[in-house]
Design an enzyme around this catalytic site. Structure first.
Site, PDB file in Angstrom:
ATOM      1  CE  LYS A 185      -1.777   1.423   3.987  1.00 10.27           C
ATOM      2  NZ  LYS A 185      -2.573   1.354   5.199  1.00 10.27           N
ATOM      3  NE  ARG A 187      -2.440   5.965   5.216  1.00 12.95           N
ATOM      4  CZ  ARG A 187      -3.752   5.753   5.277  1.00 12.95           C
ATOM      5  NH1 ARG A 187      -4.580   6.683   4.863  1.00 12.95           N
ATOM      6  NH2 ARG A 187      -4.223   4.615   5.752  1.00 12.95           N
TER       7      ARG A 187
HETATM    8  C1  R5P Z   1      -1.977   1.582   8.887  1.00 19.74           C
HETATM    9  O1  R5P Z   1      -0.937   1.170   8.413  1.00 19.74           O
HETATM   10  C2  R5P Z   1      -2.932   0.699   9.629  1.00 19.74           C
HETATM   11  O2  R5P Z   1      -2.369  -0.535   9.905  1.00 19.74           O
HETATM   12  C3  R5P Z   1      -4.228   0.521   8.850  1.00 19.74           C
HETATM   13  O3  R5P Z   1      -3.975  -0.191   7.657  1.00 19.74           O
HETATM   14  C4  R5P Z   1      -4.814   1.864   8.536  1.00 19.74           C
HETATM   15  O4  R5P Z   1      -4.872   2.652   9.674  1.00 19.74           O
HETATM   16  C5  R5P Z   1      -6.192   1.733   7.950  1.00 19.74           C
HETATM   17  O5  R5P Z   1      -6.657   3.012   7.650  1.00 19.74           O
HETATM   18  P1  R5P Z   1      -7.848   3.246   6.658  1.00 19.74           P
HETATM   19  O6  R5P Z   1      -8.977   2.369   7.092  1.00 19.74           O
HETATM   20  O7  R5P Z   1      -8.167   4.699   6.800  1.00 19.74           O
HETATM   21  O8  R5P Z   1      -7.355   2.930   5.284  1.00 19.74           O
END
Ligand code: R5P
Length: 291
Positions: A185, A187
């Site tokens: 992923k 961000r």
């Molecule tokens: C971040 O790395 C956490 O482990 C979660 O993947 C993240 O907080 C999920 O956030 P959202 O639901 O906003 O995509």
């Protein structure tokens, strides 16, 4: 003798579990001054060992202030030992400086706790770093396997939606004796927008569990669900410790057709979509504290 001090963020199902064990509980009295500052007072505690149970969501800032005020009140009462259970560790995701000029929020907010507490039990801290800021005598409870077994779920494969969740996926996959994989992923640190790299997943006809610590806006989870269905998974179950489900998360997950989301009772949430199942993990937490 032990007394459990229950702070305001502890969800009702966890409180219920506390009522069912043979330990005295205390709820601090509190008020908010006209200028918005919090006041708190703890009565009914003598010189017994205390366990403070806190969940730092929602209204994270005020829950953190409440926690520190409660710990100082207990110190002032001369209790010989304070243990702490943090059901949800707010600010754990800002565990490093991602961009120049940012603070390490988890470090600032948690490094003082070890001055007050002998032992800290936390439920699924976001990362190794976030955990380290809590001090040395810390137990991190990762409840995915417990939740899967408690519900008797059938899982053929485990997927981590990003690299940060690989260890969680590996642990659950090992516990269940199945394979696992992870997605990647990205961000955008300024807009918050996420994208997930398309990956060839060998999951045709399989019941897949996506494992993570937090589902917040649902963006990460929705992208993983979509990829799994494209790859032919027969069922997609999310096993996620803290289901915050903020903003349009429920609509987002509805629209990708998630089959089930299994979560722990670490926070109180208003939204309860039909595909959400909450598992009581109080036994796991209390076993660590009442040994
Ligand atoms: C971040 O790395 C956490 O482990 C979660 O993947 C993240 O907080 C999920 O956030 P959202 O639901 O906003 O995509």
């Amino acid at each position: 003798m032990v007394k459990i001090v229950v702070l305001s963020g502890v969800p009702s199902s966890f409180r219920e579990a506390l009522r069912n064990i043979n330990v005295g509980t205390v709820v601090p009295t509190s008020k908010v001054f006209p200028d918005g500052e919090q006041y708190l007072r703890i009565e009914g505690v003598g010189c017994e060992r205390c366990i403070v149970v806190a969940s730092l969501y929602p209204n994270q800032d005020s829950k953190l202030v409440e926690l520190y005020l409660a710990l100082d009140a207990l110190k002032g009462l001369g209790v010989p030992s304070i243990d702490l259970a943090i059901l949800y560790q707010a600010y754990g995701r800002q565990d490093k400086r991602f961009l120049k000029g940012e603070p390490v929020s988890a470090s600032v907010l948690y490094q003082l706790l070890s001055r007050y507490c002998d032992k800290i039990v936390v439920v699924d801290s976001h990362s190794k770093q976030a955990l380290e800021y809590l001090g040395k005598n810390v137990v991190n409870i990762v409840p995915h396997g417990y939740m899967v077994k408690k519900l008797g779920l059938k899982v053929d494969f485990v997927l981590a939606p990003d690299k940060g969740a690989i260890e969680r996926a590996r642990c659950l996959a090992n516990e269940l004796g199945v394979g696992f994989d992870n997605l990647e992923k990205f961000r955008d640190r300024v807009t918050g927008e996420i994208s997930v790299k398309e990956k060839q997943l060998d999951v045709k006809g399989l019941r897949v569990a996506i494992v993570d610590d937090i589902v917040s806006t649902g963006g990460t989870l929705a992208k993983a669900v979509e990829q799994l269905y494209r790859a032919g998974a027969s069922k997609v179950i999310a096993i996620i410790t803290h289901a915050l489900l903020v903003g349009k998360a429920v609509e987002k997950l509805d629209s990708v057709g998630i089959d089930a989301l299994v979560t722990a009772n670490t926070i109180e949430r208003n939204v309860k979509p039909r595909w959400l199942t909450e598992v009581d993990i109080s036994e796991l937490v209390l076993n660590q504290l009442l040994r």
